[in-house]
Structures are given as C-alpha cells and as structure tokens.
Design an enzyme around this catalytic site. Structure first.
Site, PDB file in Angstrom:
ATOM      1  N   HIS A 116       6.309 -12.551   5.129  1.00  0.00           N
ATOM      2  CA  HIS A 116       5.627 -12.668   4.529  1.00  0.00           C
ATOM      3  C   HIS A 116       4.655 -14.232   5.188  1.00  0.00           C
ATOM      4  CE1 HIS A 116       3.646 -12.995   0.486  1.00  0.00           C
ATOM      5  NE2 HIS A 116       4.115 -14.451   0.824  1.00  0.00           N
ATOM      6  N   SER A 150      -0.295 -14.705  -1.204  1.00  0.00           N
ATOM      7  CA  SER A 150       0.959 -14.659  -1.600  1.00  0.00           C
ATOM      8  C   SER A 150      -0.135 -14.916  -2.785  1.00  0.00           C
ATOM      9  CB  SER A 150       1.915 -15.902  -1.114  1.00  0.00           C
ATOM     10  OG  SER A 150       2.473 -15.280  -1.581  1.00  0.00           O
ATOM     11  N   ASP A 187       6.458  -7.254   5.643  1.00  0.00           N
ATOM     12  CA  ASP A 187       6.242  -8.042   4.229  1.00  0.00           C
ATOM     13  C   ASP A 187       7.260  -7.242   2.973  1.00  0.00           C
ATOM     14  OD1 ASP A 187       6.364  -9.982   1.918  1.00  0.00           O
ATOM     15  OD2 ASP A 187       4.050  -9.783   2.845  1.00  0.00           O
TER      16      ASP A 187
END
Length: 310
Positions: free
Chosen positions: A282, A165, A250
């Site tokens: 995610h 991320s 995601d």
C-alpha cells in the site's frame, strides 16, 4: 482535580490516533507539515490558499517551472491526499514532495486539497469539503475567480482528479458527483485511483487471509463510514477515463479489481485501465519514490493524463 480522564484511552487505532476519555485526540502518524516553496530540484513553485475561512478548507497549489513564461494553459490536476481520512495533510512532506515531482513530470497545474479529517469530522465531511474545493476551482472559469495561478495558467476544460488510499476514495466520490450534478466550467477528463481505500461487509478475494490486519481496517472503517457499500450509481461517473492503480501485496488490491469489474457491469461507457505493481504494498510510491516500480507508476499516471494532450 481528577486527571485520570486525560490519560485514559477510550479508543486506540494504531498507528493512526488515540482518543482519550476527556475527548482529546492524539494523532500518532502523519502530523509533520512543511511550508510551500520553490523546489530547487524540480523548479516547481507552490503556495497555500484558504478556500473557506468558515471551515478551514484550503489547498496547496503547484505550477511547473516554465508556466509563468508561457501563454499556453496547462491541464489541471486536483489531488486528494490519503491517510485513512484521519491522518496526513496536503502539507505533509511526502505529499508535498510527491506533488512537486508529479507536476514537473506531467507539466500540469495542481490543486492539492486540504479537507477536514476524522474522527473530529467524520465522513462525509471530507467529501463535502472536497466538493467545496472543486466549486472554488470551478469559480475560475473564463478568467474569473480569486487566484491568479488558476486564472492564468490552468485549463479547466482538461481536468483530472487523483488520489491515493482515502484520497482515491474521495476522487471516486467527486467523479461520481460531477457525473450526477455537473461542475459548471470544468470538464473532467479522467480520474486516477491509487490503492483505493474501499471496504465492504463481506471479504472478497484474499482479504480474509490476514484476520488481524482485516480487523484493524474494519474497526477504523466502521468508526468513520456510514455505509459499506459501493454506490449503485457507479455508472454515472462524470469522466470518460479511469485509471486504477493496484499493488500486489496491498490488502485493498482485490477491492481495486472489484471496482473495475463493477464499472464494467454498471453501464459506465468510458475506458477503464488497471495497472498492478508486482511485489509492492500500500502506497509504496510515497514511501520510496525513487524505486523502479514508483518511477513506473508515476510515468503511467503521467501518460494517462497527457494522452491526447500533445
């Protein structure tokens, strides 16, 4: 005394944090921390080090069980945690547990960087702190530097950056900076970008299918970031290999694919690999580390790191 400002919210970014009118910041998620340890399951040992007392930049270091008995130095992994630049730390349970498993599986020495977070410290401070940490790592070249683990057990000539991320965003920027400025004593072999937190002015792929979710991401992105664009010097990445890990559900998936396409057009001469986890969202691997796709993701990253090291 008027206490209304202490309870009135100026900015609310669920599920991350709230900013009150008196300036107080309340983080909602990613606030739990745990100490370093000798992990009973993996045998991996960890410890915390302060890199910059002035700024508070620090790191958690990990070494595998057999390292202290071996004279052979191991590849070095520098990891940057995620959390949208604003939550989680290198000391969060999910990152501590993940790095224990990772280090045991890959047989590497790891440095998990603790950088300052937004909104108190907006980007590019996270980049600057991460670079400070990398220069500290590089200070251990040729047996120098303050930390015995790095001096005795880490091979700085076989180094990888990785992150998920926002941490993957940082890993990208650090790889680019190594390519543009160099990092004396460190040879960056590859970078691993897991579910990278990239965004932009215009939607691409399927990003516009969930207006509410997109709106939340855009609001947070504008709050932290000074630029929405990919760096035009992308082809200058200072490594020869890149692994981009994507999750099918995601919202950042299309940015991952787009990044791989841009690398191909940028003049980058290294090898680019993409792995997509079907049916996953995610950072699924942090939420359920034992599921089939999480195990497959870990093995793919380990294979990427160990390629050519045998």
């Amino acid at each position: 005394m008027d206490s209304s400002n202490s309870t009135e919210i100026a900015h609310d970014y669920p599920p991350f944090f709230k900013i009150y009118k008196d300036g107080r910041i309340e983080r909602i998620a990613g606030i739990e921390i745990i100490p370093p340890s000798l992990d009973s399951k993996t045998g991996v040992e960890s410890k915390d080090v302060v890199i910059s007392p002035e700024t508070g930049v620090s790191a958690r270091l990990y070494i595998p069980k057999t390292t202290k008995e071996s004279q052979k130095k191991l590849p070095l992994l520098v990891y940057f945690h995620g959390g949208g630049f604003c939550i989680e730390t290198a000391f969060s349970p999910q990152y501590h547990n993940y790095l224990n498993s990772f280090v045991a599986e890959a047989n590497v020495v790891a440095v998990s960087v603790e950088y300052r977070r937004a909104p108190e410290h907006p980007v590019p401070i996270a980049y600057d702190d991460s670079w400070t940490a990398l220069k500290w790592v590089a200070s251990h070249t040729d047996g120098k530097g303050p930390d015995e683990w790095l001096k005795n057990h880490a091979d700085l000539k076989v180094c990888f950056f990785a992150g998920d991320s926002a941490g993957a965003n940082i890993a990208h920027h650090m790889g680019l900076r190594v390519g543009l400025e160099g990092l004396a004593g460190v040879k960056l072999d590859g970078i691993v970008l897991v579910h990278t937190y990239f965004w932009g002015k215009e939607p691409i792929g399927g990003e516009d299918t969930d207006a509410e979710k997109r709106g939340k991401i855009e609001a947070l992105w504008r709050f932290f970031m000074s630029s929405n664009e990919y760096d035009p010097k992308l082809g200058s990445l200072g490594c020869k290999r890149v692994l981009i890990c994507i999750a099918e559900k995601d919202l950042f998936k299309d940015r991952g694919w787009y990044y791989s396409e841009l690398l191909g057009k940028s003049g980058y001469r290294g090898v680019v690999e993409v792995m997509e986890a079907k049916g996953e969202d995610h950072v699924f691997h942090l939420k359920n580390s034992t599921c089939e796709n999480s195990v497959a993701l870990l093995k793919r990253i380990v294979s990427f790191i160990n390629q050519g090291q045998a």
